[in-house]
Motif scaffolding. Structure first.
Motif, short mmCIF file in Angstrom:
data_model
loop_
_atom_site.label_atom_id
_atom_site.label_comp_id
_atom_site.label_asym_id
_atom_site.label_seq_id
_atom_site.Cartn_x
_atom_site.Cartn_y
_atom_site.Cartn_z
N LEU A 2 57.75 61.29 127.05
CA LEU A 2 58.16 61.50 128.43
C LEU A 2 58.46 60.14 129.04
O LEU A 2 57.77 59.16 128.73
CB LEU A 2 57.06 62.21 129.23
CG LEU A 2 56.93 63.72 128.97
CD1 LEU A 2 55.69 64.27 129.65
CD2 LEU A 2 58.17 64.45 129.49
N PRO A 3 59.47 60.06 129.92
CA PRO A 3 59.83 58.77 130.51
C PRO A 3 58.65 58.14 131.26
O PRO A 3 57.86 58.85 131.90
CB PRO A 3 60.95 59.13 131.50
CG PRO A 3 61.47 60.45 131.05
CD PRO A 3 60.33 61.17 130.40
N ASP A 4 58.53 56.83 131.15
CA ASP A 4 57.53 56.05 131.89
C ASP A 4 56.10 56.26 131.40
O ASP A 4 55.15 55.81 132.06
CB ASP A 4 57.58 56.35 133.40
CG ASP A 4 58.98 56.17 133.96
OD1 ASP A 4 59.66 55.22 133.52
OD2 ASP A 4 59.40 56.98 134.81
N LEU A 11 48.27 66.39 130.66
CA LEU A 11 47.79 65.48 131.71
C LEU A 11 47.75 64.07 131.13
O LEU A 11 46.95 63.79 130.21
CB LEU A 11 46.38 65.88 132.18
CG LEU A 11 46.26 67.31 132.77
CD1 LEU A 11 45.53 68.22 131.79
CD2 LEU A 11 45.54 67.30 134.10
N ALA A 12 48.61 63.20 131.62
CA ALA A 12 48.61 61.80 131.20
C ALA A 12 47.53 61.07 131.99
O ALA A 12 47.46 61.18 133.22
CB ALA A 12 49.98 61.17 131.47
N VAL A 16 44.04 60.99 136.14
CA VAL A 16 45.28 61.69 135.80
C VAL A 16 46.43 61.06 136.60
O VAL A 16 46.39 61.05 137.83
CB VAL A 16 45.17 63.19 136.11
CG1 VAL A 16 46.46 63.92 135.72
CG2 VAL A 16 43.97 63.80 135.38
N VAL A 17 47.42 60.54 135.89
CA VAL A 17 48.54 59.87 136.56
C VAL A 17 49.85 60.65 136.42
O VAL A 17 50.86 60.28 137.02
CB VAL A 17 48.71 58.43 136.04
CG1 VAL A 17 47.47 57.59 136.36
CG2 VAL A 17 48.98 58.41 134.53
#
Lengths: 190, 190
Positions: B109-111, B124-125, B145-146
């Motif tokens: 996923l981007p970023d 959940l990143a 969680v970001v």
């Protein structure tokens, strides 16, 4: 007094929580008993068994637990849906009659000065492992499980029997705002 | 690339874990990706959302996580029962081919420089909040969680839709030894 209450081997106590049910936390201190619902409770270790539970600082349960250093984690059932919602949404601080209104009946067990909630499927008596930083920074409490019991109509021989027990015994899994799921179908990975 | 992947408002990210599913933990460090299963993962806070996860010190995932300070918690489905059991029972330390053998496919996923597992219902990143005492004494890791996403075929408008989605989307709740329950019936407390 409770003919279906059976002790659970402490080495298997984690299995009472491993599937992630919403729980009831009960406490007794200075003559006051209380019960609240908590979705954020989790096994932490096998032997000796430990668990974590998150308790907001606004709760009366937290005050009592910090006073006594002891608490019970118990697993409520589909039959206790309303009870679970009620003790989760009302505080003893606002309503001294909270437990009676929610239909909570308590019982005692020998050698444990703690209030156990009738009708649950499992009970874990815990002693607080004091971790002041976790408690202050994260509302996170660690307990060591010193006694475990289950109702043998739904848990026996170290296993849940949700697939064969009356569906009213199934555990509750809260999502938000009174929306729950019951635990469902049994699956075995090959 | 993933037409059903929809962002989840961080204020509602706790709902992805609130019902207590067994999760997959994925990590990337120094060119190595890994995925393991974990039953001991729990929401810890609403805003900013935080969670806890217990990672045994024998796991490669823990080494990678401690190296990168980042991880993904994702919610596997009934369709991923075998995959979940496999990544929980085999270590990358013993089998460099672990992920391929378990049928794990990863996506980016981007970023977020993290490996996300295809086919899960939610992701959940997380960024590690370093708490060396908890990590050493309890194998307990705290993440903030970001980023949060879900597959809109089973989670949308801030809610799970297990009751109307294909049953293959239901979450897995491990008890012990490859015995799981799927999440079940929806219930609403009055």
């Amino acid at each position: 007094m409770h003919p279906h209450l059976a002790p659970v081997d402490l080495a298997k106590a984690y299995r009472l929580l491993n599937h992630g049910p919403t729980v009831l936390v009960s406490t007794r201190h200075a003559g006051v008993d209380n019960v609240m619902a908590a979705a954020w409770c989790c096994a932490l270790d096998f032997a000796p068994p430990k668990l974590t539970v998150v308790l907001d600082e606004a709760t009366r349960t937290r005050e009592l637990l910090e006073g006594s250093g002891r608490f019970v984690i118990q697993v409520p059932t589909v039959a206790q849906l309303r009870l679970t919602e009620q003790v989760g949404n009302h505080s003893l601080k606002d309503d001294p009659d909270k437990l009676a209104k929610a239909g909570v009946e308590l019982f005692d067990l020998p050698d444990h000065d703690l209030p156990f909630v009738q009708g649950c499927s499992a009970w874990l008596a815990c002693e607080l492992i004091a971790e002041p930083h976790n408690q202050a920074a994260y509302d996170l409490f660690i307990g060591q499980v010193v006694g475990a019991w289950a109702d043998d109509r739904v848990f026996s021989d170290g296993r849940w029997h949700f697939e064969t027990a009356d569906p009213a015994w199934r555990s509750l899994h809260h999502v938000a705002g009174g929306h729950f799921y019951a635990i469902g179908e049994a699956l075995k990975a090959e």
